[in-house]
Design an enzyme around this catalytic site. Structure first.
Site, PDB file in Angstrom:
ATOM      1  N   GLU A 214       0.883  -1.176   0.000  1.00  0.00           N
ATOM      2  CA  GLU A 214       0.000   0.000   0.000  1.00  0.00           C
ATOM      3  C   GLU A 214       0.913   1.216   0.000  1.00  0.00           C
ATOM      4  O   GLU A 214       1.433   1.614   1.044  1.00  0.00           O
ATOM      5  CB  GLU A 214      -0.903  -0.015   1.252  1.00  0.00           C
ATOM      6  CG  GLU A 214      -1.896  -1.160   1.282  1.00  0.00           C
ATOM      7  CD  GLU A 214      -3.079  -0.976   0.333  1.00  0.00           C
ATOM      8  OE1 GLU A 214      -3.385   0.180  -0.027  1.00  0.00           O
ATOM      9  OE2 GLU A 214      -3.688  -1.983  -0.051  1.00  0.00           O
ATOM     10  N   CYS A 248      -2.125   9.677   2.661  1.00  0.00           N
ATOM     11  CA  CYS A 248      -1.656   9.081   1.390  1.00  0.00           C
ATOM     12  C   CYS A 248      -2.593   9.399   0.238  1.00  0.00           C
ATOM     13  O   CYS A 248      -2.161   9.471  -0.908  1.00  0.00           O
ATOM     14  CB  CYS A 248      -1.492   7.578   1.540  1.00  0.00           C
ATOM     15  SG  CYS A 248      -3.007   6.758   2.020  1.00  0.00           S
TER      16      CYS A 248
HETATM   17  P1  NAD Z   1       8.149   4.596   4.978  1.00  0.00           P
HETATM   18  O1  NAD Z   1       8.137   3.781   3.733  1.00  0.00           O
HETATM   19  O2  NAD Z   1       9.313   5.471   5.259  1.00  0.00           O
HETATM   20  O3  NAD Z   1       8.021   3.632   6.276  1.00  0.00           O
HETATM   21  C1  NAD Z   1       7.017   2.666   6.399  1.00  0.00           C
HETATM   22  C2  NAD Z   1       7.515   1.544   7.309  1.00  0.00           C
HETATM   23  O4  NAD Z   1       8.672   0.957   6.735  1.00  0.00           O
HETATM   24  C3  NAD Z   1       7.889   1.996   8.720  1.00  0.00           C
HETATM   25  O5  NAD Z   1       7.381   1.054   9.636  1.00  0.00           O
HETATM   26  C4  NAD Z   1       9.404   1.976   8.688  1.00  0.00           C
HETATM   27  O6  NAD Z   1       9.985   1.655   9.933  1.00  0.00           O
HETATM   28  C5  NAD Z   1       9.712   0.869   7.686  1.00  0.00           C
HETATM   29  N1  NAD Z   1      10.999   1.082   7.013  1.00  0.00           N
HETATM   30  C6  NAD Z   1      11.635   2.262   6.791  1.00  0.00           C
HETATM   31  N2  NAD Z   1      12.798   2.056   6.137  1.00  0.00           N
HETATM   32  C7  NAD Z   1      12.882   0.719   5.934  1.00  0.00           C
HETATM   33  C8  NAD Z   1      13.862  -0.118   5.317  1.00  0.00           C
HETATM   34  N3  NAD Z   1      14.969   0.383   4.766  1.00  0.00           N
HETATM   35  N4  NAD Z   1      13.627  -1.448   5.289  1.00  0.00           N
HETATM   36  C9  NAD Z   1      12.501  -1.966   5.819  1.00  0.00           C
HETATM   37  N5  NAD Z   1      11.560  -1.227   6.437  1.00  0.00           N
HETATM   38  C10 NAD Z   1      11.741   0.101   6.488  1.00  0.00           C
HETATM   39  O7  NAD Z   1       6.785   5.384   4.948  1.00  0.00           O
HETATM   40  P2  NAD Z   1       6.273   6.494   5.945  1.00  0.00           P
HETATM   41  O8  NAD Z   1       7.174   7.687   5.821  1.00  0.00           O
HETATM   42  O9  NAD Z   1       6.035   5.907   7.287  1.00  0.00           O
HETATM   43  O10 NAD Z   1       4.862   6.830   5.297  1.00  0.00           O
HETATM   44  C11 NAD Z   1       4.715   7.712   4.248  1.00  0.00           C
HETATM   45  C12 NAD Z   1       4.461   7.024   2.931  1.00  0.00           C
HETATM   46  O11 NAD Z   1       3.479   6.018   3.084  1.00  0.00           O
HETATM   47  C13 NAD Z   1       3.908   7.964   1.899  1.00  0.00           C
HETATM   48  O12 NAD Z   1       4.498   7.705   0.655  1.00  0.00           O
HETATM   49  C14 NAD Z   1       2.434   7.620   1.864  1.00  0.00           C
HETATM   50  O13 NAD Z   1       1.790   7.950   0.657  1.00  0.00           O
HETATM   51  C15 NAD Z   1       2.467   6.167   2.106  1.00  0.00           C
HETATM   52  N6  NAD Z   1       1.203   5.717   2.656  1.00  0.00           N
HETATM   53  C16 NAD Z   1       0.426   4.914   1.908  1.00  0.00           C
HETATM   54  C17 NAD Z   1      -0.808   4.513   2.398  1.00  0.00           C
HETATM   55  C18 NAD Z   1      -1.717   3.622   1.622  1.00  0.00           C
HETATM   56  O14 NAD Z   1      -2.710   3.174   2.198  1.00  0.00           O
HETATM   57  N7  NAD Z   1      -1.475   3.341   0.365  1.00  0.00           N
HETATM   58  C19 NAD Z   1      -1.203   4.941   3.659  1.00  0.00           C
HETATM   59  C20 NAD Z   1      -0.359   5.756   4.390  1.00  0.00           C
HETATM   60  C21 NAD Z   1       0.849   6.137   3.881  1.00  0.00           C
END
Ligand code: NAD
Length: 460
Positions: A214, A248
């Site tokens: 997602e 998002c």
């Molecule tokens: P992110 O991708 O930075 O982090 C998401 C998760 O991944 C966190 O739990 C984080 O600890 C983990 N993570 C971070 N780096 C990692 C790595 N190198 N390896 C493995 N795991 C890792 O996202 P965010 O900043 O928390 O959220 C923002 C993004 O999420 C935006 O792009 C937003 O559009 C998207 N988002 C999508 C939805 C949806 O339903 N499609 C909902 C909310 C947010």
């Protein structure tokens, strides 16, 4: 903070595998009890959840109820439909299979991993968890470390109400994710950015683990001139600036028919005043940016184009005023990256073909919004663009309809969930074909001599 020793991750998974093998989670009554247990746990800790979100995002209480605690609606929906969802479904067979019967049995996958983001840090962990429980899985959840107060609350609630051999929380950041991803799961459900989504998919590929991703992206919002201006302005303002734009599916940028552009800008200015007063920094209804790093990234966007509304910011509070930017170039970083904050660029078009061409020249968005009463225009935009979902004459509300699968396409994600789609995401559809013993025609058995004309006839 309830800390899980990261070195114990292997043990947690092992315990969950043993729990799954007992077959307990396959019992539908057990699943319904666990969903009720989850709902009760949320209700019991409502206040703690509100406070955690206030601490992480300055999230107004109403928004927390509407967009985080409101996830209990998904639990009710799953409880109401679970008996139907879990029943084997009869599948049709063609005439040449007349002695057979076919059925589809949904079965749980096993031990699943759910990784969440920080922007709706409670809902975006609990909502997939509802699907995992409903479908009869064990689950390990890893909330975002960036919304640390909410992560703590989730860990406490789950530890208090669930056996870790069934549902467990692992808190932490990249290191915790990496440790988890080094293990084999039966499904990984990830919500976050596209860049990290690629890392998740690469890690899952090692074990051929299926993934739901997602992700995010730039969701366009087209505004035609055939609209109710007052309602349009209110619905855009709400969808863009709720949670200070850190949504998002917030409208990322506006594509506005030039005939209505000035009226729309005047309307946005008036509506922002109505919602948040003359000085939004003092409004109790306006959230803050999650971290200094995210604040700095957003402030950089303010250099692009011309700020026509807002633009004020306060680093010590991680506050950025609701901001509208005009005269942006498509090459500006604000039009290249997902904004994910309270900054709304406006781009004008004279012919809808220009707006459609712009959308189609970019990665497929998670959401697409269209404000127009013109049926032909609606039809055209639906036919000529591709996006995870579309909402016509409103914003963000599509996420609240449990009967609509929610997810992206292309760069905005893989797979979907909510309602029945969550159950399907965490289930395997096992096809079962059954023959009987009352007849055994020999047309497929050797020796084949003389049987080819019949086979050709059957295939024809
Ligand atoms: P992110 O991708 O930075 O982090 C998401 C998760 O991944 C966190 O739990 C984080 O600890 C983990 N993570 C971070 N780096 C990692 C790595 N190198 N390896 C493995 N795991 C890792 O996202 P965010 O900043 O928390 O959220 C923002 C993004 O999420 C935006 O792009 C937003 O559009 C998207 N988002 C999508 C939805 C949806 O339903 N499609 C909902 C909310 C947010």
């Amino acid at each position: 903070m309830i800390t899980t020793e990261l070195s114990n991750i292997g043990d947690i998974i092992q315990n969950q595998r043993q729990f799954f093998e007992t077959g307990k989670t396959k019992n539908v009554t057990f699943r319904i009890e666990q969903l009720k247990n989850l709902k009760q746990a949320i209700i019991e800790h409502e206040q703690a959840i509100v406070e955690a979100l206030k601490a992480d995002l300055h999230k107004p209480e109403l928004e927390t109820y509407l967009t985080e605690i409101g996830v209990v609606k998904e639990i009710d929906y799953a409880i109401k439909h679970l008996n139907t969802w879990t029943k084997p479904k009869k599948a049709a067979v063609s005439f040449d299979f007349f002695s057979y019967s076919a059925k589809i049995y949904p079965e749980p996958l096993g031990v699943v991993l759910i990784i969440g983001p920080w922007n709706y840090p409670f809902q975006l962990i609990i909502s997939p968890l509802v699907g995992a429980i409903a479908a009869g899985n064990c689950a390990i959840i890893k909330p975002s470390e960036i919304a640390s107060h909410t992560s703590d609350v989730i860990a406490k609630i789950i530890a208090k109400h669930f056996d870790p051999a069934y549902i467990a929380v692992v808190e932490g950041g990249v290191e915790a994710s990496e440790k988890l991803l080094a293990e084999k799961f039966d499904h990984i459900f990830f919500t976050g950015g596209t860049a990290i989504g690629k890392i998740i998919m690469a890690a899952a590929a090692k074990y051929l683990t299926p993934v739901t991703l997602e992700l995010g992206g730039k969701s366009p919002c087209i505004v035609d001139s055939d609209i109710n201006l007052e309602y349009t302005v209110r619905r855009i303002t709400w969808g863009k600036f709720i949670n200070a734009g850190q949504t998002c599916i917030a409208p990322d940028y506006l594509l506005v028919n030039q005939k209505i552009k000035q009226d729309l800008i005047d309307g946005l200015r008036k509506c922002l005043k109505e919602f948040y007063g003359d000085n939004p920094i003092s409004s109790p209804d306006y959230a803050r940016i999650i971290s200094q790093k995210h604040f700095d990234r957003l402030v950089n966007f303010l250099k692009d184009g011309e700020v026509i509304i807002g633009g004020e910011n306060q680093p010590s509070e991680r506050y950025i005023a609701p901001t509208v930017i005009d005269n942006v170039s498509l090459k500006d970083s604000v039009m290249q990256e997902e904004i994910f904050g309270p900054i709304l660029p406006i781009i004008e078009y004279t012919d809808i073909a220009e707006a459609i061409a712009l959308i189609n020249s970019r990665p497929k968005p998670l959401a697409l919004y269209l404000f127009s009463q013109n049926k032909n225009l609606q039809k055209r935009v639906l036919q000529e663009t591709s996006s995870g979902g579309v909402c016509i004459n409103d914003t963000v509300m599509q996420v609240g309809v449990s009967s609509l699968p929610f997810g992206g396409v292309g760069d905005s994600g893989i797979g979907n969930y909510h309602g029945k789609a969550s159950f399907d995401t965490f289930s395997h559809n096992k096809s079962v074909l059954q023959n009987s013993f009352w007849l055994d025609l020999k047309w497929r058995y050797a020796p084949y001599e003389g049987k080819l004309p019949l086979i050709k006839k059957l295939l024809g």
